[in-house]
Design a protein around this motif. Structure first.
Motif, short mmCIF file in Angstrom:
data_model
loop_
_atom_site.label_atom_id
_atom_site.label_comp_id
_atom_site.label_asym_id
_atom_site.label_seq_id
_atom_site.Cartn_x
_atom_site.Cartn_y
_atom_site.Cartn_z
N MET A 271 0.82 -1.21 0.00
CA MET A 271 0.00 0.00 0.00
C MET A 271 0.86 1.27 0.00
O MET A 271 0.35 2.38 0.00
CB MET A 271 -1.00 0.00 1.16
CG MET A 271 -2.23 -0.83 0.86
SD MET A 271 -3.12 -0.23 -0.61
CE MET A 271 -3.66 -1.76 -1.33
N GLU A 335 -10.77 5.87 1.57
CA GLU A 335 -10.20 7.19 1.80
C GLU A 335 -9.82 7.91 0.51
O GLU A 335 -9.82 9.14 0.46
CB GLU A 335 -8.95 7.06 2.70
CG GLU A 335 -7.63 6.72 1.99
CD GLU A 335 -7.63 5.37 1.26
OE1 GLU A 335 -8.43 4.50 1.64
OE2 GLU A 335 -6.84 5.21 0.31
N LEU A 361 -7.89 3.03 -6.82
CA LEU A 361 -9.06 3.37 -6.02
C LEU A 361 -9.79 2.19 -5.38
O LEU A 361 -10.21 2.30 -4.23
CB LEU A 361 -10.04 4.20 -6.86
CG LEU A 361 -11.02 5.06 -6.05
CD1 LEU A 361 -10.27 6.07 -5.18
CD2 LEU A 361 -12.00 5.78 -6.96
N GLY A 363 -10.37 -2.21 -4.80
CA GLY A 363 -10.12 -3.64 -4.96
C GLY A 363 -11.16 -4.24 -5.91
O GLY A 363 -10.89 -5.22 -6.60
#
Ligand code: BES
Ligand code: MN
Ligand code: ZN
Length: 480
Positions: A271, A335, A361, A363
């Motif tokens: 991430m 988020e 943005l 999954g």
């Protein structure tokens, strides 16, 4: 890695290079291969006959020819020849050259007869550059490598263009590969300032007070849990007589833990690359500096980290966006759309002819399209068409998905104007619909959650950030 790439007038046989690479199509040497074979008194055809080498696409065989190596690269059959295949062949050659440690390589201009010399050299050059990429700045043993490639009977002008796009891609890869303890929001903003200084872009960087003064309550809420303060970056490339004006908005999450809607460890892995959209925007600017197309481009990045602390935002909060719309936080892991809501509204103040967002943005887009294909959403067919065409030309796989209007009601909140998450089904579409609430048309959005980061080595590079989007955006901006 220092790569130099030249196009030579001569054939592979006549060019310098410890390694010479020719193609095998449908099990047979190409014309360039036959020429080289003759120069080596039939050594290659003998090797082909003696082995089971069928020349399946991507298959590679090395033949020793006295002092030199000859690489036989399988190119598949003549059917469905495409620039994509040549690009991948180039990357394969680069990988083999690195493995062998050779300094100079001559390569056949694969499928030049089919695609034309220019298109073939362009794709091959891009592949050679992209396939040479390594991220080794944290490897103690890494040694600088220099390789010089010769494209036999190639075209120099397009080779230069390929260099610009590939270097911009490598730059975006570098940024997204940087670990999160190094590339904090402040560091990302500082890098944007450095880039602007180097190339003469206008740049504005805003800190928390100014972000608050602009009323960016959604962006600030996301950033609140981190010890690293957020930064809003606004870059401008302003040519003399622009024919159009566009804004690129990149998701800039330097790390996404999920916040209190915490990600499990495996999902949190990589991430650091949740700022790949921002990296693609910066990479695009880097190419703009060299290509100088007559388009005014605004780049907007809301850089932050999604982390947990006593002050971090929680679910059930209601935040007020810069647009004035209020949003109920239903999931702190959604988020990106909160930061983008404010970044898009900010970009809208420039009243551009088009706004394009690029973001890791959802999954959900990965579930839908896998790790090679990005999702495109657009309010405008012409804009969608232009982006799809650019992506296709560059071999970046992009598939349009619908902005299904009836799903909009899933985002309606009981207490605020919107909530940041609707239902699980069609998640990527809902995320795009959410973003569309904060812009005027024409608007396009690229969800690059799948292709932005490759967990394993792939056709055009090693494991890690792919730099996806740079080539599509640059091609789009530089066309027409
Ligand atoms: N950064 C993630 C999306 C992501 C997933 C990127 C996988 C790269 C690989 C994003 O912030 C996120 O967490 N999205 C959530 C949204 C959900 C809570 C509605 C997701 O997709 O699970
Ligand atoms: Mn998230
Ligand atoms: Zn995220």
């Amino acid at each position: 890695m220092k790569i130099t790439l030249r196009s030579g007038r001569r054939s592979v046989a006549g060019l310098p290079g410890k390694l010479k690479v020719v193609g095998v199509v449908s099990g047979k040497l190409t014309e360039a291969g036959q020429e080289l074979d003759a120069a080596y008194s039939g050594l290659l055809s003998q090797a082909l006959k003696a082995s089971r080498f069928r020349g399946e696409e991507g298959e590679f065989r090395l033949v020793m020819a006295g002092e030199a190596f000859v690489g036989l690269l399988g190119l598949g059959s003549k059917r469905g020849v495409s620039a994509d295949r040549v690009r991948e062949a180039g990357a394969r050659v680069a990988k083999e050259a690195l493995r062998l440690g050779v300094r100079e390589v001559a390569v056949e201009n694969f499928f030049a007869d089919r695609l034309g010399k220019e298109a073939a050299s362009y794709a091959l050059a891009e592949g050679l550059y992209l396939g040479s990429y390594r991220f080794d700045r944290y490897k103690s043993e890494a040694r600088p490598v220099r390789v010089r490639y010769w494209i036999a009977k190639g075209r120099g002008r397009v080779v230069e263009e390929a260099r610009v796009l590939a270097e911009a891609t490598a730059y975006a890869r570098d940024l997204a590969n940087e670990p999160p303890n190094v590339l904090t929001p402040e560091a990302l903003a500082a890098e944007a300032e450095r880039l602007a200084g180097e190339h003469g872009f206008e740049v504005r960087v805003l800190g928390p007070e100014e972000i608050e003064a602009l009323g960016m309550g959604a962006f600030l809420a996301v950033a609140r849990g981190s010890a690293h303060p957020p930064r809003l970056v606004h870059l401008v490339y302003r040519p003399e007589a622009p024919r159009r004006r566009v804004a690129l908005v990149g998701k800039g999450l330097c790390f996404d833990t999920g916040g209190y809607s915490l990600k499990p460890t495996e999902s949190m892995r990589h991430m650091k690359a949740d700022m790949a959209g921002a990296a693609a925007v910066l990479g695009t600017f880097r190419a703009l500096a060299e290509l100088r197309p007559p388009v005014e481009v605004h780049g907007v990045i809301a850089a932050a980290e999604n982390k947990i602390s006593g002050g971090a935002y929680v679910v059930d909060e209601v935040v007020r966006t810069m647009s004035g719309k209020t949003v109920e936080v239903a999931n702190t892991d959604a988020e990106g759309r909160l930061t983008l809501a404010d970044a898009l509204a900010y970009a809208g103040r420039e009243a551009p002819d088009a706004i394009v967002s690029i973001a890791t943005l959802t999954g959900s887009s990965v579930v839908a399209l896998g790790r090679k294909v990005a999702a495109l959403f657009a309010t405008d067919d012409r804009l969608a068409g232009a982006l799809l065409e650019a992506a296709d030309a560059e071999g970046e796989k992009l598939w349009r998905m619908p902005l299904e209007r009836s799903y909009r009601k899933l985002l309606v909140s009981d207490v605020a104007d919107l909530k940041n998450v609707g239902s699980r089904e069609g998640g990527a579409i809902q995320a795009a619909l959410f973003l569309a609430e904060f812009v005027r048309d024409p608007f396009a959005h690229l969800d690059i959650a799948g292709p932005a980061f490759q967990r394993e080595g792939w056709e055009l590079g090693p494991a890690g950030a792919s730099g996806y989007g740079v080539r599509t955006l640059v091609r789009w901006l530089a066309s027409r």
